[in-house]
Design an enzyme around this catalytic site. Structure first.
Site, PDB file in Angstrom:
ATOM      1  N   LEU A   1       0.813  -1.025   0.000  1.00 46.02           N
ATOM      2  CA  LEU A   1       0.009  -0.082   0.046  1.00 46.02           C
ATOM      3  C   LEU A   1       0.953   1.425  -0.018  1.00 46.02           C
ATOM      4  CD1 LEU A   1      -3.003  -1.019   2.637  1.00 46.02           C
ATOM      5  CD2 LEU A   1      -3.006  -1.271  -0.101  1.00 46.02           C
ATOM      6  N   HIS A   2       2.039   1.221   0.616  1.00 52.72           N
ATOM      7  CA  HIS A   2       2.973   2.448   0.857  1.00 52.72           C
ATOM      8  C   HIS A   2       3.117   3.044  -0.552  1.00 52.72           C
ATOM      9  CE1 HIS A   2       6.101  -0.785   1.675  1.00 52.72           C
ATOM     10  NE2 HIS A   2       6.356  -0.235   0.354  1.00 52.72           N
ATOM     11  N   HIS A   3       3.249   2.300  -1.552  1.00 52.41           N
ATOM     12  CA  HIS A   3       3.522   2.743  -2.985  1.00 52.41           C
ATOM     13  C   HIS A   3       2.467   3.780  -3.582  1.00 52.41           C
ATOM     14  CE1 HIS A   3       5.822  -1.010  -2.676  1.00 52.41           C
ATOM     15  NE2 HIS A   3       6.785  -0.245  -3.301  1.00 52.41           N
TER      16      HIS A   3
ATOM     17  N   ASN B   1       3.579   6.669   0.419  1.00 51.93           N
ATOM     18  CA  ASN B   1       3.701   7.144   1.736  1.00 51.93           C
ATOM     19  C   ASN B   1       3.678   6.145   2.843  1.00 51.93           C
ATOM     20  OD1 ASN B   1       4.078   9.309   3.671  1.00 51.93           O
ATOM     21  ND2 ASN B   1       2.432  10.648   2.771  1.00 51.93           N
TER      22      ASN B   1
END
Ligand SMILES: Nc1ncnc2c1ncn2[C@@H]1O[C@H](CSCC[C@H]([NH3+])C(=O)O)[C@@H](O)[C@H]1O
Length: 338
Positions: free
Chosen positions: A245-247, A302
Protein backbone atom coordinates in the site's frame (compact mmCIF):
# COMPACT_ATOMS: atom_id res chain seq x y z
CA UNK A 1 10.86 21.20 40.81
CA UNK A 2 11.29 22.89 37.45
CA UNK A 3 14.01 21.23 35.39
CA UNK A 4 15.59 23.24 32.67
CA UNK A 5 18.16 21.50 30.52
CA UNK A 6 21.26 23.63 30.34
CA UNK A 7 21.33 25.14 26.84
CA UNK A 8 23.79 23.41 24.53
CA UNK A 9 26.00 25.73 22.54
CA UNK A 10 25.29 25.45 18.80
CA UNK A 11 27.52 22.93 17.05
CA UNK A 12 27.96 22.24 13.34
CA UNK A 13 28.44 18.54 14.12
CA UNK A 14 24.92 17.41 13.21
CA UNK A 15 25.18 19.26 9.88
CA UNK A 16 28.55 17.65 9.08
CA UNK A 17 27.26 14.24 10.05
CA UNK A 18 24.24 14.65 7.77
CA UNK A 19 26.20 15.95 4.79
CA UNK A 20 28.81 13.21 5.20
CA UNK A 21 26.32 10.43 5.86
CA UNK A 22 27.13 8.91 2.46
CA UNK A 23 30.55 8.02 3.89
CA UNK A 24 28.82 5.54 6.18
CA UNK A 25 26.96 4.13 3.19
CA UNK A 26 30.19 3.65 1.25
CA UNK A 27 32.09 2.25 4.24
CA UNK A 28 29.37 -0.34 4.85
CA UNK A 29 29.22 -1.21 1.16
CA UNK A 30 33.01 -1.65 1.04
CA UNK A 31 33.02 -3.76 4.21
CA UNK A 32 30.35 -6.05 2.79
CA UNK A 33 32.06 -6.31 -0.60
CA UNK A 34 35.41 -7.08 1.08
CA UNK A 35 33.77 -9.50 3.57
CA UNK A 36 35.37 -7.71 6.54
CA UNK A 37 32.74 -8.95 9.01
CA UNK A 38 33.02 -12.52 7.79
CA UNK A 39 36.81 -12.37 8.03
CA UNK A 40 36.63 -11.23 11.67
CA UNK A 41 34.03 -13.92 12.47
CA UNK A 42 36.49 -16.47 11.10
CA UNK A 43 39.09 -15.35 13.65
CA UNK A 44 41.08 -12.75 11.75
CA UNK A 45 41.16 -9.96 14.28
CA UNK A 46 44.08 -7.65 13.44
CA UNK A 47 44.37 -5.41 10.40
CA UNK A 48 47.17 -7.52 8.87
CA UNK A 49 45.27 -10.83 8.98
CA UNK A 50 41.97 -9.26 7.96
CA UNK A 51 43.76 -7.61 5.04
CA UNK A 52 45.22 -10.96 3.97
CA UNK A 53 41.82 -12.71 4.14
CA UNK A 54 40.04 -9.85 2.34
CA UNK A 55 42.74 -9.18 -0.25
CA UNK A 56 43.09 -5.61 0.92
CA UNK A 57 45.98 -3.35 1.88
CA UNK A 58 46.66 -3.32 5.63
CA UNK A 59 46.46 0.51 5.69
CA UNK A 60 43.06 0.48 3.94
CA UNK A 61 41.66 -2.24 6.17
CA UNK A 62 42.85 -0.53 9.35
CA UNK A 63 41.28 2.80 8.42
CA UNK A 64 38.03 1.12 7.37
CA UNK A 65 37.88 -1.03 10.53
CA UNK A 66 38.51 2.00 12.73
CA UNK A 67 35.70 3.84 10.95
CA UNK A 68 33.37 0.86 11.46
CA UNK A 69 34.37 0.86 15.13
CA UNK A 70 33.55 4.57 15.46
CA UNK A 71 30.07 3.77 14.14
CA UNK A 72 29.49 0.80 16.43
CA UNK A 73 29.74 -2.06 13.91
CA UNK A 74 33.07 -3.33 15.28
CA UNK A 75 34.77 -3.29 18.66
CA UNK A 76 38.48 -2.60 19.19
CA UNK A 77 40.73 -3.69 22.07
CA UNK A 78 44.35 -2.67 21.51
CA UNK A 79 44.91 -3.63 17.87
CA UNK A 80 42.29 -6.43 17.87
CA UNK A 81 38.92 -5.98 16.20
CA UNK A 82 35.74 -7.82 17.15
CA UNK A 83 32.14 -7.89 15.89
CA UNK A 84 29.38 -5.94 17.61
CA UNK A 85 26.40 -8.28 18.26
CA UNK A 86 24.28 -6.96 15.32
CA UNK A 87 27.24 -7.33 12.97
CA UNK A 88 27.88 -10.91 14.12
CA UNK A 89 24.24 -11.81 13.51
CA UNK A 90 23.51 -9.94 10.27
CA UNK A 91 26.78 -9.19 8.49
CA UNK A 92 28.81 -12.40 8.78
CA UNK A 93 28.27 -14.51 5.66
CA UNK A 94 28.44 -17.59 7.84
CA UNK A 95 25.32 -16.50 9.76
CA UNK A 96 21.89 -17.78 8.70
CA UNK A 97 20.61 -14.24 9.16
CA UNK A 98 23.20 -12.68 6.78
CA UNK A 99 21.75 -9.51 5.23
CA UNK A 100 24.71 -8.12 3.28
CA UNK A 101 23.14 -9.09 -0.05
CA UNK A 102 20.39 -6.52 0.55
CA UNK A 103 22.74 -3.82 -0.80
CA UNK A 104 22.12 -5.25 -4.29
CA UNK A 105 18.61 -3.78 -4.01
CA UNK A 106 19.00 -0.97 -1.51
CA UNK A 107 21.96 0.62 -3.28
CA UNK A 108 20.91 -0.06 -6.85
CA UNK A 109 21.51 2.91 -9.19
CA UNK A 110 17.82 3.71 -9.74
CA UNK A 111 17.06 3.99 -6.03
CA UNK A 112 20.14 6.10 -5.48
CA UNK A 113 19.18 8.36 -8.39
CA UNK A 114 15.74 8.91 -6.85
CA UNK A 115 17.38 10.13 -3.65
CA UNK A 116 20.05 12.09 -5.49
CA UNK A 117 17.19 14.07 -7.10
CA UNK A 118 15.32 14.69 -3.85
CA UNK A 119 15.19 18.47 -4.32
CA UNK A 120 13.15 17.91 -7.50
CA UNK A 121 10.98 15.34 -5.73
CA UNK A 122 10.22 17.78 -2.92
CA UNK A 123 9.41 20.56 -5.42
CA UNK A 124 6.94 18.42 -7.32
CA UNK A 125 5.71 16.27 -4.40
CA UNK A 126 6.71 12.96 -6.00
CA UNK A 127 9.64 11.02 -7.46
CA UNK A 128 11.82 12.80 -10.01
CA UNK A 129 11.91 9.43 -11.80
CA UNK A 130 8.29 9.60 -12.95
CA UNK A 131 6.62 6.28 -12.23
CA UNK A 132 9.86 5.19 -10.52
CA UNK A 133 9.37 1.93 -8.63
CA UNK A 134 5.91 1.51 -10.14
CA UNK A 135 6.96 0.90 -13.73
CA UNK A 136 5.44 -2.41 -14.91
CA UNK A 137 7.81 -5.38 -14.90
CA UNK A 138 10.50 -3.16 -13.34
CA UNK A 139 13.60 -5.42 -13.04
CA UNK A 140 14.48 -3.80 -9.70
CA UNK A 141 11.69 -5.88 -8.14
CA UNK A 142 13.39 -9.09 -9.22
CA UNK A 143 16.50 -7.74 -7.50
CA UNK A 144 14.37 -6.96 -4.42
CA UNK A 145 12.92 -10.49 -4.38
CA UNK A 146 16.38 -12.08 -4.42
CA UNK A 147 18.35 -9.56 -2.34
CA UNK A 148 15.80 -8.79 0.39
CA UNK A 149 14.61 -12.35 0.91
CA UNK A 150 16.89 -13.12 3.90
CA UNK A 151 15.44 -10.08 5.65
CA UNK A 152 11.92 -11.46 5.31
CA UNK A 153 12.22 -14.98 6.79
CA UNK A 154 11.70 -13.91 10.37
CA UNK A 155 8.94 -11.31 9.80
CA UNK A 156 7.04 -13.75 7.54
CA UNK A 157 7.12 -16.41 10.24
CA UNK A 158 5.99 -13.99 12.94
CA UNK A 159 3.12 -12.82 10.72
CA UNK A 160 2.04 -16.39 9.90
CA UNK A 161 2.14 -17.29 13.63
CA UNK A 162 0.00 -14.28 14.51
CA UNK A 163 -2.54 -15.03 11.76
CA UNK A 164 -2.77 -18.68 12.85
CA UNK A 165 -4.40 -17.44 16.07
CA UNK A 166 -7.44 -16.49 13.94
CA UNK A 167 -7.94 -20.07 12.76
CA UNK A 168 -6.93 -22.26 9.82
CA UNK A 169 -7.10 -20.99 6.25
CA UNK A 170 -7.55 -22.88 2.98
CA UNK A 171 -7.42 -20.31 0.21
CA UNK A 172 -4.92 -17.48 0.46
CA UNK A 173 -4.21 -14.53 -1.85
CA UNK A 174 -0.64 -13.17 -1.58
CA UNK A 175 -0.58 -9.71 -3.17
CA UNK A 176 2.83 -8.37 -4.24
CA UNK A 177 4.22 -11.78 -3.32
CA UNK A 178 7.77 -10.99 -4.48
CA UNK A 179 10.07 -13.69 -2.99
CA UNK A 180 6.86 -15.44 -1.86
CA UNK A 181 7.97 -15.89 1.76
CA UNK A 182 4.84 -14.41 3.38
CA UNK A 183 2.49 -16.74 1.48
CA UNK A 184 4.84 -19.69 1.83
CA UNK A 185 4.99 -19.20 5.61
CA UNK A 186 1.19 -19.30 5.75
CA UNK A 187 1.25 -22.45 3.58
CA UNK A 188 3.68 -24.03 6.05
CA UNK A 189 1.33 -23.22 8.95
CA UNK A 190 -1.75 -24.54 7.10
CA UNK A 191 -1.10 -27.91 5.46
CA UNK A 192 -4.25 -27.68 3.29
CA UNK A 193 -3.83 -24.06 2.19
CA UNK A 194 -3.48 -23.12 -1.47
CA UNK A 195 -1.63 -19.87 -2.14
CA UNK A 196 -2.43 -17.61 -5.11
CA UNK A 197 0.49 -15.25 -5.66
CA UNK A 198 0.10 -11.92 -7.44
CA UNK A 199 3.04 -9.89 -8.75
CA UNK A 200 4.72 -9.01 -12.04
CA UNK A 201 5.48 -12.07 -14.18
CA UNK A 202 9.29 -11.71 -13.93
CA UNK A 203 9.09 -11.39 -10.12
CA UNK A 204 6.82 -14.41 -9.68
CA UNK A 205 9.55 -16.59 -11.13
CA UNK A 206 11.47 -16.04 -7.85
CA UNK A 207 8.37 -16.89 -5.76
CA UNK A 208 7.83 -20.04 -7.79
CA UNK A 209 11.45 -21.15 -7.25
CA UNK A 210 11.08 -20.58 -3.50
CA UNK A 211 7.75 -22.41 -3.29
CA UNK A 212 9.47 -25.33 -5.02
CA UNK A 213 12.51 -25.20 -2.71
CA UNK A 214 10.31 -25.02 0.39
CA UNK A 215 8.09 -27.92 -0.60
CA UNK A 216 4.77 -26.17 -1.31
CA UNK A 217 4.89 -25.97 -5.12
CA UNK A 218 1.84 -28.27 -5.48
CA UNK A 219 -0.24 -25.73 -3.53
CA UNK A 220 1.23 -22.62 -5.15
CA UNK A 221 -0.48 -20.77 -8.01
CA UNK A 222 0.58 -17.70 -9.96
CA UNK A 223 -1.49 -14.63 -10.88
CA UNK A 224 0.95 -12.64 -13.08
CA UNK A 225 0.31 -8.99 -14.03
CA UNK A 226 -0.68 -5.80 -12.26
CA UNK A 227 -2.59 -6.48 -9.06
CA UNK A 228 -4.90 -3.61 -10.06
CA UNK A 229 -5.94 -5.37 -13.30
CA UNK A 230 -5.60 -9.10 -12.72
CA UNK A 231 -8.70 -11.15 -11.80
CA UNK A 232 -7.97 -12.51 -8.29
CA UNK A 233 -10.98 -14.84 -8.30
CA UNK A 234 -12.86 -15.05 -5.01
CA UNK A 235 -13.71 -16.88 -1.83
CA UNK A 236 -10.37 -16.31 -0.13
CA UNK A 237 -10.07 -16.89 3.62
CA UNK A 238 -7.07 -14.59 3.81
CA UNK A 239 -5.46 -11.91 1.64
CA UNK A 240 -1.88 -10.83 2.37
CA UNK A 241 -1.12 -7.22 1.46
CA UNK A 242 2.47 -6.92 2.61
CA UNK A 243 4.50 -3.78 1.92
CA UNK A 244 2.34 -2.83 -1.03
CA UNK A 245 0.00 0.00 0.00
CA UNK A 246 2.82 2.45 0.75
CA UNK A 247 3.56 2.76 -2.98
CA UNK A 248 0.26 4.55 -3.64
CA UNK A 249 -1.81 7.52 -2.48
CA UNK A 250 -4.73 7.01 -0.09
CA UNK A 251 -7.55 7.04 -2.69
CA UNK A 252 -5.69 4.39 -4.71
CA UNK A 253 -5.16 2.28 -1.55
CA UNK A 254 -8.87 2.57 -0.71
CA UNK A 255 -9.94 1.52 -4.20
CA UNK A 256 -7.47 -1.36 -4.10
CA UNK A 257 -8.68 -2.56 -0.71
CA UNK A 258 -12.22 -2.61 -2.16
CA UNK A 259 -10.94 -5.13 -4.68
CA UNK A 260 -9.30 -7.13 -1.88
CA UNK A 261 -12.54 -7.00 0.13
CA UNK A 262 -14.50 -8.34 -2.85
CA UNK A 263 -12.09 -11.27 -3.21
CA UNK A 264 -12.62 -12.44 0.40
CA UNK A 265 -15.35 -14.73 1.66
CA UNK A 266 -17.61 -13.24 4.36
CA UNK A 267 -15.61 -13.44 7.60
CA UNK A 268 -12.34 -13.45 5.67
CA UNK A 269 -9.32 -11.36 6.70
CA UNK A 270 -6.85 -9.05 5.02
CA UNK A 271 -3.39 -8.98 6.60
CA UNK A 272 -1.70 -5.66 5.87
CA UNK A 273 2.00 -5.36 6.72
CA UNK A 274 3.41 -1.85 6.56
CA UNK A 275 5.83 0.62 8.10
CA UNK A 276 3.37 2.31 10.47
CA UNK A 277 4.35 5.71 11.88
CA UNK A 278 2.54 7.18 14.86
CA UNK A 279 -0.01 9.91 14.27
CA UNK A 280 2.75 12.55 14.72
CA UNK A 281 4.42 11.08 11.55
CA UNK A 282 7.92 11.48 13.08
CA UNK A 283 8.05 8.48 15.44
CA UNK A 284 9.14 5.71 15.59
CA UNK A 285 12.06 6.93 13.47
CA UNK A 286 12.59 4.01 11.06
CA UNK A 287 8.90 3.60 10.19
CA UNK A 288 8.32 7.35 9.97
CA UNK A 289 11.42 7.98 7.84
CA UNK A 290 10.17 5.47 5.27
CA UNK A 291 7.97 8.25 3.86
CA UNK A 292 11.11 9.83 2.40
CA UNK A 293 11.91 6.63 0.47
CA UNK A 294 8.42 6.76 -1.06
CA UNK A 295 8.81 10.47 -1.89
CA UNK A 296 12.08 9.70 -3.69
CA UNK A 297 10.91 6.60 -5.53
CA UNK A 298 7.15 6.78 -6.22
CA UNK A 299 4.76 9.43 -7.60
CA UNK A 300 2.51 9.55 -4.50
CA UNK A 301 3.38 6.79 -2.01
CA UNK A 302 3.71 7.27 1.74
CA UNK A 303 4.00 5.49 5.09
CA UNK A 304 0.50 5.38 6.59
CA UNK A 305 -0.54 5.60 10.22
CA UNK A 306 -2.79 2.97 11.81
CA UNK A 307 -5.65 5.50 11.82
CA UNK A 308 -5.23 6.03 8.07
CA UNK A 309 -5.14 2.30 7.33
CA UNK A 310 -8.08 1.62 9.61
CA UNK A 311 -10.11 4.37 8.00
CA UNK A 312 -9.34 3.30 4.42
CA UNK A 313 -10.15 -0.33 5.33
CA UNK A 314 -13.56 0.72 6.66
CA UNK A 315 -14.17 2.82 3.58
CA UNK A 316 -13.35 -0.24 1.49
CA UNK A 317 -16.04 -2.21 3.34
CA UNK A 318 -14.14 -3.98 6.13
CA UNK A 319 -16.02 -4.01 9.46
CA UNK A 320 -12.96 -3.38 11.60
CA UNK A 321 -9.18 -3.33 11.60
CA UNK A 322 -6.80 -4.08 14.44
CA UNK A 323 -3.10 -3.57 15.03
CA UNK A 324 -1.48 -6.87 16.00
CA UNK A 325 0.94 -6.53 18.95
CA UNK A 326 4.19 -8.10 17.69
CA UNK A 327 6.43 -6.10 15.37
CA UNK A 328 6.81 -7.72 11.96
CA UNK A 329 10.48 -6.99 11.30
CA UNK A 330 10.61 -3.21 11.08
CA UNK A 331 6.90 -3.08 10.26
CA UNK A 332 3.52 -3.83 11.83
CA UNK A 333 0.63 -6.14 11.01
CA UNK A 334 -2.89 -4.74 10.66
CA UNK A 335 -5.69 -7.28 10.31
CA UNK A 336 -8.84 -6.05 8.56
CA UNK A 337 -11.98 -8.18 8.90
CA UNK A 338 -14.65 -8.61 6.25
N1 LIG B 1 0.89 -3.01 -9.86
C1 LIG B 1 1.49 -4.04 -9.28
N2 LIG B 1 0.95 -5.28 -9.34
C2 LIG B 1 1.52 -6.34 -8.73
N3 LIG B 1 2.66 -6.24 -8.02
C3 LIG B 1 3.24 -5.03 -7.95
C4 LIG B 1 2.71 -3.88 -8.55
N4 LIG B 1 3.50 -2.84 -8.27
C5 LIG B 1 4.50 -3.30 -7.53
N5 LIG B 1 4.35 -4.62 -7.32
C6 LIG B 1 5.19 -5.52 -6.52
O1 LIG B 1 5.09 -5.10 -5.17
C7 LIG B 1 6.20 -5.63 -4.46
C8 LIG B 1 6.62 -4.57 -3.45
S1 LIG B 1 7.88 -5.07 -2.39
C9 LIG B 1 7.02 -6.04 -1.20
C10 LIG B 1 7.20 -7.51 -1.42
C11 LIG B 1 6.69 -8.43 -0.34
N6 LIG B 1 5.24 -8.39 -0.23
C12 LIG B 1 7.33 -8.13 0.97
O2 LIG B 1 6.66 -7.61 1.86
O3 LIG B 1 8.53 -8.38 1.14
C13 LIG B 1 7.25 -5.98 -5.50
O4 LIG B 1 7.40 -7.37 -5.57
C14 LIG B 1 6.67 -5.44 -6.81
O5 LIG B 1 7.00 -6.22 -7.95
Amino acid sequence: MATSASPQPPTPERFFNAINAYEQTEAMKAAIELEIFTAIAEGNTCAATIAKRCQGAERGVEILCDYLTIHGFLTKEGAEYGLAPDSAFFLNKGSRAYLGGAIEFLLNPRIREGHARLTEAVRQGGSALGEGALEPDNPDWVRFARAMMPLMFMPAQVMAGELAKGGAVNKVLDIAASHGLYGISVAKQNAAAHIYASDWKNVLEVARENAQAMGVADRYHLLPGSAFDVDFGGDYDLALVTNFLHHFDLPTCTAFMRKVYASLRPGGRAAIVEFVPNADRVTPPTAAAFSLVMLASTPAGNAYTFQEIESLSREAGFVRAELAPPPIGLGRLIIAYR
